[in-house]
Design an enzyme around this catalytic site. Structure first.
Site, PDB file in Angstrom:
ATOM      1  N   GLY A  13     -15.391  39.264   8.824  1.00  0.00           N
ATOM      2  CA  GLY A  13     -14.978  37.783   9.766  1.00  0.00           C
ATOM      3  C   GLY A  13     -15.914  37.600  11.153  1.00  0.00           C
ATOM      4  O   GLY A  13     -15.829  38.662  11.631  1.00  0.00           O
ATOM      5  N   GLY A  15     -15.438  35.194  13.130  1.00  0.00           N
ATOM      6  CA  GLY A  15     -14.557  34.146  14.028  1.00  0.00           C
ATOM      7  C   GLY A  15     -14.702  34.747  15.326  1.00  0.00           C
ATOM      8  O   GLY A  15     -15.443  35.486  15.745  1.00  0.00           O
ATOM      9  N   PHE A  16     -13.673  34.126  16.114  1.00  0.00           N
ATOM     10  CA  PHE A  16     -13.781  34.487  17.684  1.00  0.00           C
ATOM     11  C   PHE A  16     -13.530  36.254  17.522  1.00  0.00           C
ATOM     12  O   PHE A  16     -14.409  36.977  18.389  1.00  0.00           O
ATOM     13  CB  PHE A  16     -12.703  34.285  18.455  1.00  0.00           C
ATOM     14  CG  PHE A  16     -12.648  32.771  18.755  1.00  0.00           C
ATOM     15  CD1 PHE A  16     -13.849  32.247  19.299  1.00  0.00           C
ATOM     16  CD2 PHE A  16     -11.754  31.729  18.390  1.00  0.00           C
ATOM     17  CE1 PHE A  16     -14.163  30.920  19.694  1.00  0.00           C
ATOM     18  CE2 PHE A  16     -12.000  30.467  18.686  1.00  0.00           C
ATOM     19  CZ  PHE A  16     -13.101  30.197  19.384  1.00  0.00           C
ATOM     20  N   VAL A  81     -15.281  39.398   1.004  1.00  0.00           N
ATOM     21  CA  VAL A  81     -14.691  40.565   0.752  1.00  0.00           C
ATOM     22  C   VAL A  81     -13.306  40.427  -0.219  1.00  0.00           C
ATOM     23  O   VAL A  81     -12.392  39.474  -0.157  1.00  0.00           O
ATOM     24  CB  VAL A  81     -14.043  41.349   1.859  1.00  0.00           C
ATOM     25  CG1 VAL A  81     -13.450  42.471   1.650  1.00  0.00           C
ATOM     26  CG2 VAL A  81     -15.522  41.580   2.607  1.00  0.00           C
ATOM     27  N   GLU A 178      -3.077  16.827  17.997  1.00  0.00           N
ATOM     28  CA  GLU A 178      -4.398  16.372  18.233  1.00  0.00           C
ATOM     29  C   GLU A 178      -4.738  15.385  17.079  1.00  0.00           C
ATOM     30  O   GLU A 178      -5.339  14.328  17.193  1.00  0.00           O
ATOM     31  CB  GLU A 178      -5.433  17.647  18.197  1.00  0.00           C
ATOM     32  CG  GLU A 178      -5.168  18.509  19.502  1.00  0.00           C
ATOM     33  CD  GLU A 178      -5.808  19.781  19.314  1.00  0.00           C
ATOM     34  OE1 GLU A 178      -6.304  20.186  20.303  1.00  0.00           O
ATOM     35  OE2 GLU A 178      -6.184  20.109  18.297  1.00  0.00           O
TER      36      GLU A 178
HETATM   37  C1  LIG Z   1      -7.585  23.175  14.082  1.00  0.00           C
HETATM   38  C2  LIG Z   1      -7.578  24.274  14.967  1.00  0.00           C
HETATM   39  C3  LIG Z   1      -7.417  24.163  16.519  1.00  0.00           C
HETATM   40  C4  LIG Z   1      -7.311  25.288  17.277  1.00  0.00           C
HETATM   41  N1  LIG Z   1      -7.245  25.177  18.630  1.00  0.00           N
HETATM   42  C5  LIG Z   1      -7.099  26.040  19.400  1.00  0.00           C
HETATM   43  C6  LIG Z   1      -7.031  25.753  20.905  1.00  0.00           C
HETATM   44  O1  LIG Z   1      -7.030  24.732  21.388  1.00  0.00           O
HETATM   45  N2  LIG Z   1      -6.836  26.808  21.657  1.00  0.00           N
HETATM   46  C7  LIG Z   1      -6.835  28.223  20.916  1.00  0.00           C
HETATM   47  O2  LIG Z   1      -6.756  29.276  21.945  1.00  0.00           O
HETATM   48  N3  LIG Z   1      -6.787  28.538  19.528  1.00  0.00           N
HETATM   49  C8  LIG Z   1      -6.843  27.423  18.894  1.00  0.00           C
HETATM   50  N4  LIG Z   1      -6.905  27.411  17.544  1.00  0.00           N
HETATM   51  C9  LIG Z   1      -6.529  28.995  17.191  1.00  0.00           C
HETATM   52  C10 LIG Z   1      -7.870  29.886  17.085  1.00  0.00           C
HETATM   53  O3  LIG Z   1      -9.094  28.943  16.505  1.00  0.00           O
HETATM   54  C11 LIG Z   1      -7.804  31.024  16.206  1.00  0.00           C
HETATM   55  O4  LIG Z   1      -6.784  31.689  17.079  1.00  0.00           O
HETATM   56  C12 LIG Z   1      -9.017  31.786  16.341  1.00  0.00           C
HETATM   57  O5  LIG Z   1     -10.002  31.155  15.525  1.00  0.00           O
HETATM   58  C13 LIG Z   1      -8.737  33.169  15.479  1.00  0.00           C
HETATM   59  O6  LIG Z   1      -9.926  33.886  15.237  1.00  0.00           O
HETATM   60  P1  LIG Z   1     -10.206  34.941  14.386  1.00  0.00           P
HETATM   61  O7  LIG Z   1     -11.603  35.428  14.520  1.00  0.00           O
HETATM   62  O8  LIG Z   1      -8.909  35.685  14.117  1.00  0.00           O
HETATM   63  O9  LIG Z   1     -10.228  34.361  12.985  1.00  0.00           O
HETATM   64  P2  LIG Z   1     -11.184  33.125  12.505  1.00  0.00           P
HETATM   65  O10 LIG Z   1     -11.794  32.366  13.457  1.00  0.00           O
HETATM   66  O11 LIG Z   1     -10.405  32.004  11.324  1.00  0.00           O
HETATM   67  O12 LIG Z   1     -12.267  33.924  11.704  1.00  0.00           O
HETATM   68  C14 LIG Z   1     -12.120  34.290  10.527  1.00  0.00           C
HETATM   69  C15 LIG Z   1     -13.500  34.532  10.054  1.00  0.00           C
HETATM   70  O13 LIG Z   1     -13.229  35.325   8.624  1.00  0.00           O
HETATM   71  C16 LIG Z   1     -13.929  34.708   7.664  1.00  0.00           C
HETATM   72  N5  LIG Z   1     -13.088  35.385   6.490  1.00  0.00           N
HETATM   73  C17 LIG Z   1     -11.851  35.069   6.152  1.00  0.00           C
HETATM   74  N6  LIG Z   1     -11.831  35.918   4.849  1.00  0.00           N
HETATM   75  C18 LIG Z   1     -12.869  36.593   4.426  1.00  0.00           C
HETATM   76  C19 LIG Z   1     -13.179  37.119   3.228  1.00  0.00           C
HETATM   77  N7  LIG Z   1     -12.269  37.674   2.603  1.00  0.00           N
HETATM   78  N8  LIG Z   1     -14.377  37.905   3.380  1.00  0.00           N
HETATM   79  C20 LIG Z   1     -15.379  37.364   4.292  1.00  0.00           C
HETATM   80  N9  LIG Z   1     -15.016  36.742   5.236  1.00  0.00           N
HETATM   81  C21 LIG Z   1     -13.834  36.127   5.540  1.00  0.00           C
HETATM   82  C22 LIG Z   1     -13.893  33.312   7.859  1.00  0.00           C
HETATM   83  O14 LIG Z   1     -14.940  32.735   7.080  1.00  0.00           O
HETATM   84  C23 LIG Z   1     -14.025  33.195   9.266  1.00  0.00           C
HETATM   85  O15 LIG Z   1     -15.253  33.186   9.828  1.00  0.00           O
HETATM   86  C24 LIG Z   1      -7.190  26.365  16.717  1.00  0.00           C
HETATM   87  C25 LIG Z   1      -7.256  26.794  15.330  1.00  0.00           C
HETATM   88  C26 LIG Z   1      -7.339  25.654  14.474  1.00  0.00           C
HETATM   89  C27 LIG Z   1      -7.299  25.952  12.951  1.00  0.00           C
END
Ligand SMILES: Cc1cc2nc3c(=O)[nH]c(=O)nc-3n(C[C@H](O)[C@H](O)[C@H](O)COP(=O)(O)OP(=O)(O)OC[C@H]3O[C@@H](n4cnc5c(N)ncnc54)[C@H](O)[C@@H]3O)c2cc1C
Length: 288
Positions: A13, A15-16, A81, A178
């Site tokens: 992943g 993401g953040f 994965v 939003e």
């Molecule tokens: C529309 C929206 C608005 C938001 N607004 C805010 C805000 O204003 N302020 C705030 O603080 N938070 C906000 N959030 C929440 C914030 O974006 C999430 O808490 C944050 O992105 C979580 O980060 P993460 O790295 O845990 O997951 P994610 O950012 O979801 O990253 C997960 C990554 O894992 C990858 N992945 C998943 N499954 C697999 C797999 N099986 N194999 C390979 N790769 C995989 C995905 O492609 C993705 O790139 C918002 C969320 C959304 C959806």
């Protein structure tokens, strides 16, 4: 020490969580493989702007390879994965056909695969009421919203036209607020004077929340303020009612069928299904 002798950290992943973990390990004597099924890191907080045509995709997404090009201890791997073998310390990646394609061994595994939509057991609603998590979701919603105004403009039948101009957002959390606010702004301001047979300002934008107030995770005065501001923008805010069903024609709320061609889902999240592959306790939302 050769690179292969260093501990191998696999991060799933980008993401953040996954990207920041990767960066935090930049100076450590480890080799990292960052795996994501998408080639980009996504700034989810501004997804609603892409969904409502305020921003374009590259404004909120950047290739992971590019972001990490100078971090020598990381290799980026595109792939999904699909399985984890904690005893053998491997993860399996799916090939193009969805079958397990290759296995990657690890010394340390970090699962940072985010969350997904939850339809509370009504998975058939997903087709009619898309949620907003990925760039694909945002572009799909954008297409739906812009096409709805086009279809309304072309419709001869007043009932058909009204259904195309009826927008509902299910779920009054931050994303729903939003989305509904921006849809109302588009209808009332952005599209002003652009159509000849419809008045976009007459579109109905409804925000439907099952709980007693929108933005339930914030203090009540902020919920009241958000509701007031939404109503000033022209959003009809409905609280205390859960949508009973959603299909291709619209939705049912409090026993009443509402013909609406655009229903968006912002009501529920569940943890990434990858957590279920680990033999560890999880809560009701699937979180480890
Ligand atoms: C529309 C929206 C608005 C938001 N607004 C805010 C805000 O204003 N302020 C705030 O603080 N938070 C906000 N959030 C929440 C914030 O974006 C999430 O808490 C944050 O992105 C979580 O980060 P993460 O790295 O845990 O997951 P994610 O950012 O979801 O990253 C997960 C990554 O894992 C990858 N992945 C998943 N499954 C697999 C797999 N099986 N194999 C390979 N790769 C995989 C995905 O492609 C993705 O790139 C918002 C969320 C959304 C959806």
């Amino acid at each position: 020490m050769s690179a292969n002798a260093l501990p191998h950290v696999v991060i799933v992943g980008g993401g953040f969580a996954g990207l920041w973990a990767t960066r935090a390990l930049a100076r450590d004597r480890v080799r990292i493989t960052l795996i994501d099924r998408r080639n980009h890191h996504l700034f989810q907080p501004l997804l609603y702007q892409v969904a409502t045509a305020g921003l374009s995709a590259p404004d909120i997404a950047a290739p992971l390879r590019h972001i990490l090009r100078r971090q020598r201890n990381v290799e980026v791997r595109l792939g999904e994965v699909t399985a984890i073998d904690a005893d053998a310390r491997t993860v399996a990646l799916a090939g193009d056909d969805g079958a397990d394609d290759s296995r990657i061994g690890y010394d340390y595994l970090l699962l940072a695969s985010g969350a997904t939509h939850a339809y509370f057991g009504n998975d058939a609603w997903a087709e009619h009421a898309p949620g907003l998590k990925s760039l694909d979701d945002a572009l799909g919603i954008r297409r739906r919203v812009l096409m709805a105004f086009e279809r309304a403009e072309a419709a001869d039948d007043p009932a058909e036209r009204a259904a195309w101009l009826d927008f509902a957002v299910v779920g009054g959390g931050p994303t729903g607020v939003e989305l509904a606010g921006t849809l109302a702004e588009i209808a009332r301001h952005t599209l002003k004077d652009e159509f000849r047979h419809i008045d976009p300002a007459r579109a109905r934008v409804r925000l439907i929340e099952a709980g007693p107030r929108v933005l339930a995770s914030f203090p009540p005065e902020l919920s009241d303020n958000a509701r007031l501001k939404l109503e000033r923008l022209g959003v009809e805010v409905v609280t205390g009612h859960a949508v009973e069903t959603i299909d291709g024609d619209g939705y049912v709320l409090a026993g009443e069928r509402v013909p609406a061609r655009t229903v968006l889902w912002a009501a529920g999240v569940a943890a990434s299904p990858l957590g279920a592959l680990l033999d560890v306790p999880r809560d009701r939302a699937g979180r480890v």
